[in-house]
Design an enzyme around this catalytic site. Structure first.
Site, PDB file in Angstrom:
ATOM      1  N   SER A 190       0.863  -1.187   0.000  1.00  0.00           N
ATOM      2  CA  SER A 190       0.000   0.000   0.000  1.00  0.00           C
ATOM      3  C   SER A 190       0.897   1.234   0.000  1.00  0.00           C
ATOM      4  O   SER A 190       2.121   1.117  -0.044  1.00  0.00           O
ATOM      5  CB  SER A 190      -0.935  -0.019   1.198  1.00  0.00           C
ATOM      6  OG  SER A 190      -0.159   0.036   2.353  1.00  0.00           O
ATOM      7  N   GLU A 226      -0.313  11.408 -10.508  1.00  0.00           N
ATOM      8  CA  GLU A 226      -1.484  10.826 -11.169  1.00  0.00           C
ATOM      9  C   GLU A 226      -2.643  10.734 -10.193  1.00  0.00           C
ATOM     10  O   GLU A 226      -2.487  11.029  -9.000  1.00  0.00           O
ATOM     11  CB  GLU A 226      -1.151   9.461 -11.755  1.00  0.00           C
ATOM     12  CG  GLU A 226      -0.741   8.468 -10.714  1.00  0.00           C
ATOM     13  CD  GLU A 226      -0.023   7.267 -11.315  1.00  0.00           C
ATOM     14  OE1 GLU A 226      -0.714   6.316 -11.661  1.00  0.00           O
ATOM     15  OE2 GLU A 226       1.220   7.291 -11.400  1.00  0.00           O
ATOM     16  N   LYS A 235      -5.529   9.219  -7.788  1.00  0.00           N
ATOM     17  CA  LYS A 235      -5.677   8.061  -6.905  1.00  0.00           C
ATOM     18  C   LYS A 235      -7.132   7.604  -7.035  1.00  0.00           C
ATOM     19  O   LYS A 235      -8.052   8.226  -6.499  1.00  0.00           O
ATOM     20  CB  LYS A 235      -5.353   8.458  -5.462  1.00  0.00           C
ATOM     21  CG  LYS A 235      -5.402   7.275  -4.506  1.00  0.00           C
ATOM     22  CD  LYS A 235      -4.869   7.711  -3.146  1.00  0.00           C
ATOM     23  CE  LYS A 235      -4.775   6.553  -2.161  1.00  0.00           C
ATOM     24  NZ  LYS A 235      -5.901   5.664  -2.111  1.00  0.00           N
ATOM     25  N   ASP A 246     -10.597   5.737  -6.734  1.00  0.00           N
ATOM     26  CA  ASP A 246     -11.311   5.246  -5.563  1.00  0.00           C
ATOM     27  C   ASP A 246     -12.095   3.994  -5.961  1.00  0.00           C
ATOM     28  O   ASP A 246     -13.268   4.059  -6.305  1.00  0.00           O
ATOM     29  CB  ASP A 246     -12.255   6.338  -5.054  1.00  0.00           C
ATOM     30  CG  ASP A 246     -12.778   6.007  -3.678  1.00  0.00           C
ATOM     31  OD1 ASP A 246     -12.274   5.057  -3.067  1.00  0.00           O
ATOM     32  OD2 ASP A 246     -13.702   6.706  -3.224  1.00  0.00           O
ATOM     33  N   TYR A 277      -2.573   1.580 -13.252  1.00  0.00           N
ATOM     34  CA  TYR A 277      -1.667   2.584 -12.694  1.00  0.00           C
ATOM     35  C   TYR A 277      -0.255   2.072 -12.443  1.00  0.00           C
ATOM     36  O   TYR A 277       0.585   2.790 -11.926  1.00  0.00           O
ATOM     37  CB  TYR A 277      -2.241   3.207 -11.424  1.00  0.00           C
ATOM     38  CG  TYR A 277      -2.533   2.252 -10.293  1.00  0.00           C
ATOM     39  CD1 TYR A 277      -1.533   1.496  -9.701  1.00  0.00           C
ATOM     40  CD2 TYR A 277      -3.820   2.137  -9.778  1.00  0.00           C
ATOM     41  CE1 TYR A 277      -1.792   0.635  -8.664  1.00  0.00           C
ATOM     42  CE2 TYR A 277      -4.097   1.275  -8.732  1.00  0.00           C
ATOM     43  CZ  TYR A 277      -3.074   0.529  -8.183  1.00  0.00           C
ATOM     44  OH  TYR A 277      -3.324  -0.324  -7.146  1.00  0.00           O
ATOM     45  N   LYS A 327      -4.219  12.645   0.131  1.00  0.00           N
ATOM     46  CA  LYS A 327      -5.666  12.386   0.123  1.00  0.00           C
ATOM     47  C   LYS A 327      -6.422  13.709   0.234  1.00  0.00           C
ATOM     48  O   LYS A 327      -6.075  14.582   1.044  1.00  0.00           O
ATOM     49  CB  LYS A 327      -6.047  11.488   1.293  1.00  0.00           C
ATOM     50  CG  LYS A 327      -5.344  10.147   1.262  1.00  0.00           C
ATOM     51  CD  LYS A 327      -6.266   8.994   0.984  1.00  0.00           C
ATOM     52  CE  LYS A 327      -7.054   8.578   2.183  1.00  0.00           C
ATOM     53  NZ  LYS A 327      -7.840   7.364   1.931  1.00  0.00           N
ATOM     54  N   CYS A 336     -48.743  14.061  11.673  1.00  0.00           N
ATOM     55  CA  CYS A 336     -48.265  13.485  10.419  1.00  0.00           C
ATOM     56  C   CYS A 336     -48.588  14.418   9.252  1.00  0.00           C
ATOM     57  O   CYS A 336     -49.742  14.845   9.097  1.00  0.00           O
ATOM     58  CB  CYS A 336     -48.924  12.128  10.191  1.00  0.00           C
ATOM     59  SG  CYS A 336     -48.487  11.405   8.606  1.00  0.00           S
ATOM     60  N   CYS A 358     -51.320  12.444   6.908  1.00  0.00           N
ATOM     61  CA  CYS A 358     -52.692  12.081   7.304  1.00  0.00           C
ATOM     62  C   CYS A 358     -53.174  12.858   8.522  1.00  0.00           C
ATOM     63  O   CYS A 358     -54.320  12.734   8.917  1.00  0.00           O
ATOM     64  CB  CYS A 358     -52.778  10.582   7.569  1.00  0.00           C
ATOM     65  SG  CYS A 358     -51.884  10.091   9.052  1.00  0.00           S
ATOM     66  N   CYS A 374     -45.707   7.776  12.635  1.00  0.00           N
ATOM     67  CA  CYS A 374     -47.137   8.010  12.520  1.00  0.00           C
ATOM     68  C   CYS A 374     -47.844   6.687  12.800  1.00  0.00           C
ATOM     69  O   CYS A 374     -47.602   5.699  12.112  1.00  0.00           O
ATOM     70  CB  CYS A 374     -47.470   8.510  11.110  1.00  0.00           C
ATOM     71  SG  CYS A 374     -49.239   8.408  10.761  1.00  0.00           S
ATOM     72  N   CYS A 427     -52.885   6.081   6.432  1.00  0.00           N
ATOM     73  CA  CYS A 427     -51.851   7.039   6.030  1.00  0.00           C
ATOM     74  C   CYS A 427     -51.286   6.563   4.681  1.00  0.00           C
ATOM     75  O   CYS A 427     -50.639   5.512   4.616  1.00  0.00           O
ATOM     76  CB  CYS A 427     -50.780   7.076   7.120  1.00  0.00           C
ATOM     77  SG  CYS A 427     -49.493   8.274   6.810  1.00  0.00           S
TER      78      CYS A 427
HETATM   79  S1  IVH Z   1       0.444   2.912  -6.857  1.00  0.00           S
HETATM   80  C1  IVH Z   1       3.563   0.412  -4.825  1.00  0.00           C
HETATM   81  N1  IVH Z   1      -1.217   4.482  -8.099  1.00  0.00           N
HETATM   82  O1  IVH Z   1      -4.228   3.296  -3.541  1.00  0.00           O
HETATM   83  C2  IVH Z   1       2.624   1.357  -5.382  1.00  0.00           C
HETATM   84  N2  IVH Z   1      -2.025   3.208  -6.270  1.00  0.00           N
HETATM   85  O2  IVH Z   1      -2.332   2.363  -0.794  1.00  0.00           O
HETATM   86  C3  IVH Z   1       1.345   0.755  -5.663  1.00  0.00           C
HETATM   87  N3  IVH Z   1      -4.440   3.483  -5.852  1.00  0.00           N
HETATM   88  O3  IVH Z   1      -5.140   0.356  -2.758  1.00  0.00           O
HETATM   89  C4  IVH Z   1       0.223   1.659  -5.700  1.00  0.00           C
HETATM   90  N4  IVH Z   1      -4.814   4.886  -7.497  1.00  0.00           N
HETATM   91  O4  IVH Z   1      -4.853   0.393  -5.264  1.00  0.00           O
HETATM   92  C5  IVH Z   1      -1.061   3.595  -7.100  1.00  0.00           C
HETATM   93  N5  IVH Z   1      -2.610   5.861  -9.330  1.00  0.00           N
HETATM   94  C6  IVH Z   1      -2.434   4.995  -8.339  1.00  0.00           C
HETATM   95  C7  IVH Z   1      -3.498   4.586  -7.523  1.00  0.00           C
HETATM   96  C8  IVH Z   1      -3.246   3.702  -6.477  1.00  0.00           C
HETATM   97  C9  IVH Z   1      -5.366   4.208  -6.501  1.00  0.00           C
HETATM   98  C10 IVH Z   1      -4.713   2.651  -4.668  1.00  0.00           C
HETATM   99  C11 IVH Z   1      -4.069   1.322  -4.633  1.00  0.00           C
HETATM  100  C12 IVH Z   1      -3.972   0.992  -3.187  1.00  0.00           C
HETATM  101  C13 IVH Z   1      -3.910   2.348  -2.558  1.00  0.00           C
HETATM  102  C14 IVH Z   1      -2.490   2.618  -2.117  1.00  0.00           C
END
Ligand code: IVH
Length: 709
Positions: free
Chosen positions: A102, A133, A135, A137, A244, A343, A437, A440, A455, A461
């Site tokens: 992560s 780039e 992130k 969701d 990504y 974030k 209500c 009614c 109600c 009603c």
């Molecule tokens: S790179 C080692 N790029 O964000 C690097 N992650 O904790 C690997 N995510 O659940 C991740 N957009 O799936 C990367 N443009 C992006 C991303 C991305 C979303 C998510 C990823 C992971 C969390 C990172």
């Protein structure tokens, strides 16, 4: 019989013509595959339609027919797999070849600055750049490609082990099944599966119409979709894959590093560009940045612009662009030091409260709703938001004319999170909760210990009456699908149906010619003979719906699908249930004292007793089917070991449930066991043994999915 002589082999002539047919089929399959792959690529990647839908469907059908005729010629990556069809019993757990790490993340721009200066310091004089780039969701997955073919798709899981969801991944139009041009022979493409907003909205609307709970947000819906056991269902959901990351085997093994001479693959930016050429959907919103001010600019731009994207993002990811430097920067315990995620904070605006309205639901519960001056927030205009209940209004101390603070996080639904006191008008009055209500006029009741008002006039009603009818006919209840909300409202307004029991008195002559109108009073549809027949036969069929669903259909407060099933299994029939004491009711799993009291009161109310006796008179099922309650043969021949604690069932119930679906419960794991059904706090010994013997381990949710299909 004629023979054809090939060197020393003699082949019968009819076999020879068979060879020829196979050869022709194989060529045609290759032609069709190439054509359909191209049309798909242009359509999903470049928004270009090269053929009519009709022609496309014709080609696809031709390919499907050939594959049916010659199954050994069908490739697992055929474009016909896009529509799904594979129904699995559970997901195999797969160890990731390269752990899915992560990212370190932060809401603070200062920490991004620290990340940037730390990286610069660590790299000293080495020239480098960053990529910024989006992130996404959604749900992270890894796709393995060998020789240009998709061979496996796995969810992130815990980063070390994930679920094999290959069949579902094949239905995602933006996941290439076969790559184009040149590509590494073996690599993993990582990215996020997202549910685009428009598709998500349409999908949730459909769920509501089917009587299913809508998903809270696109991420949950995407995750639920990838975990469907029927890939055909997943195919209907229109998910998207945003790539990504490209992971090459040599990235994790310096001994192989000399095998990656392609300069394009030496930067992250170049890899994504190369992936685009291979046929992946790589969003164009990626920028190479050289310093913190360019990074900040990118972040600021997308903080505002994110709502104009067709899918959700929750931040920005910043990565060191040069792959060779990743090793030098290394890893912390669980995330790389060469990347970080910024974030976004939830967006907040304030807007004046114009009025408060009160909505009445099917169980009579009243919900206060704030009507606000329309305000642009997170890509949509917000006009209304729930004020939850009287306690919420009091706690927030909301006054008429106040400016409300409204927030939109990753979720779609805006929330009132406070009041901007600096804008409060002097002398303004607190919002008063209504006493009667709005539908009614009955005096509202607030039961002791409950936050909501309701109600009590359930018989007169209108929203309660119509709501009860809607619930009764919904898919998970009596499943009378030819009666939608509009028709039910019409039947009620025409005085034909008041209670759910009245449905069983309806005659086709009463239905034929009934008309519905739109908001402007224009005639929309009228029920024809065929429509009337369909309604009558669906109502008739509902008389066979099992007791547990009928119990749910009655719409007793707090008695959901699961609770109704537990009550039905426990008491076996309505008479026993009606005789049950409060204590007995409360002793049923998942039925707390509050619910027990509601059920007890419901069943002692003469109006409900009369309703039940009417429904009994029409022949509805008020008794658990006694053929040992065989509900399906879905698990025929499968053996299960059950371990741990479950959320929907007690241990005995889940065992009974397995048997009711044709499965067998055994106590010890052996090589012959088909599944280990694992609840929480499962014994580690069982887990170890199952892993050792390769027995698939499934969760309660996965089990429920198995039964559903
Ligand atoms: S790179 C080692 N790029 O964000 C690097 N992650 O904790 C690997 N995510 O659940 C991740 N957009 O799936 C990367 N443009 C992006 C991303 C991305 C979303 C998510 C990823 C992971 C969390 C990172």
């Amino acid at each position: 019989m004629y023979f054809c002589i090939f060197s020393a082999t003699i082949i019968p002539m009819d076999l020879f013509s068979n060879f020829e047919a196979i050869d022709n089929a194989s060529k045609r399959i290759a032609e069709l595959t190439a054509l359909i792959d191209r049309y798909n690529h242009e359509y999903y990647m470049n928004d270009q339609s090269l053929v009519s839908d009709f022609e496309f469907d014709r080609l696809l059908r031709e390919l499907q027919d050939l594959e049916r005729q010659y199954p050994h010629l069908a490739s697992p990556n055929s474009p016909t797999k896009r529509v799904g069809g594979e129904v699995s019993k559970a997901f195999r757990q797969v160890k990731h070849r390269f752990p899915m790490l992560s990212l370190g993340n932060t809401y603070s721009i200062e920490e991004i600055e620290e990340f940037e200066s730390r990286t610069r310091k660590l790299l000293g004089d080495t020239p480098f750049s960053y990529t910024c780039e989006l992130k996404y969701d959604g749900v992270a997955i890894g796709l393995t490609y060998r020789h240009g073919e998709l061979v496996q798709a796995v969810t992130r899981g815990n980063g070390a082990v994930g679920d094999d969801i290959t069949a579902n991944a094949r239905t995602v139009a933006t996941i290439p099944l076969r790559l184009r041009g040149s590509f590494p022979d073996d690599f993993e493409a990582r990215g996020e599966v997202v549910f685009p907003f428009n598709e998500f909205e349409a999908f949730n609307r459909q769920r509501e119409a089917d009587g299913d709970e809508p998903f809270a947000n696109p991420r949950n819906a995407a995750s639920g979709s990838l975990k469907l056991l029927d890939s055909g269902e997943c195919a209907k959901r229109k998910l998207q894959f945003c790539m990504y990351f490209m992971m090459l085997p040599e990235d994790n093994n310096p001994a192989l590093a000399h095998h990656a001479p392609d300069p394009q693959l030496s930067t992250h930016f170049g890899r994504l560009e190369a992936a685009r050429q291979m046929g992946f959907k790589v969003q164009p919103y990626i920028k190479e940045c050289n310093n913190i001010s360019e990074i900040r600019q990118f972040i600021d731009y997308w903080d505002n612009e994110r709502w104009n994207l067709p899918f959700g993002i929750d931040g920005i990811v910043i990565k060191v662009n040069q792959v060779a430097l990743w090793d030098r920067l290394g890893l912390t315990a669980k995330s790389p030091r060469w990347a970080i995620a910024y974030k976004f904070k939830a967006q907040q605006v304030s807007t004046p409260l114009e009025s408060v309205s009160f909505q009445v639901g099917r169980t009579g519960i009243v919900t206060p709703v704030a009507n606000m001056k329309p305000v642009w927030l997170g890509g949509t205009t917000v006009r209304r938001a729930t004020l939850v209940n009287a306690d919420f209004i009091e706690k927030m101390d909301i006054h008429y004319g106040d400016w409300l603070l409204v927030e939109k996080g990753g979720e779609i639904i805006p929330k009132v999170v406070g009041v901007d006191l600096s804008k409060r008008q002097p002398g303004s009055q607190p919002v008063a909760y209504i006493t009667n209500c709005p539908e009614c006029g009955a005096r509202l009741v607030r039961a002791e210990g409950e936050a909501g008002h309701y109600c009590p006039n359930q018989d007169n009603c209108p929203p309660q009456i119509i709501g009860r009818l809607e619930h009764f006919v919904s898919r998970k209840a009596m499943n009378i699908d030819s009666l939608g909300s509009e028709r039910l409202e019409l039947l009620y307004r025409r005085g034909l149906v008041h209670s759910v029991a009245d449905l069983y008195d309806l005659r086709r002559e009463q239905l034929i010619g009934l008309e519905t109108y739109d908001e402007t009073g224009q005639r929309k549809t009228s029920i024809q003979e065929k429509g009337a027949d369909n309604i009558i036969s669906a109502i008739e069929k509902s008389k066979d719906v099992p007791f547990e669903r009928l119990l749910f259909a009655l719409g007793i407060r707090f008695v959901g699908e699961v609770g109704a099933r537990k009550l039905a299994l426990h008491f076996n029939n309505m008479d026993n249930l009606m005789r049950a004491s409060l204590d007995e009711l409360a002793s049923v799993d998942d039925v707390g004292e509050k619910t027990a009291a509601v059920i007890y009161d419901y069943l002692r109310d003469p109006r409900h007793q009369q309703l039940i006796s009417r429904l009994q008179g029409y022949g509805l099922q008020f008794q658990v089917n006694s053929d040992n309650y065989q509900m399906s043969n879905e698990l025929d021949g499968k053996s299960f070991v059950v371990s741990g604690v479950f959320s929907r069932f007690s241990r005995d119930e889940i065992k009974a449930h397995i048997q009711q679906h044709g499965g067998k419960v055994v106590s010890a794991i052996s090589g012959k066991t088909d599944y280990l059904l694992a609840g929480e706090k499962m014994g580690p010994e069982k887990l170890k043994k199952a892993e050792k013997l390769g027995v698939p381990i499934i969760s309660e949710d996965q089990y429920m999915e198995m039964i559903k299909s």
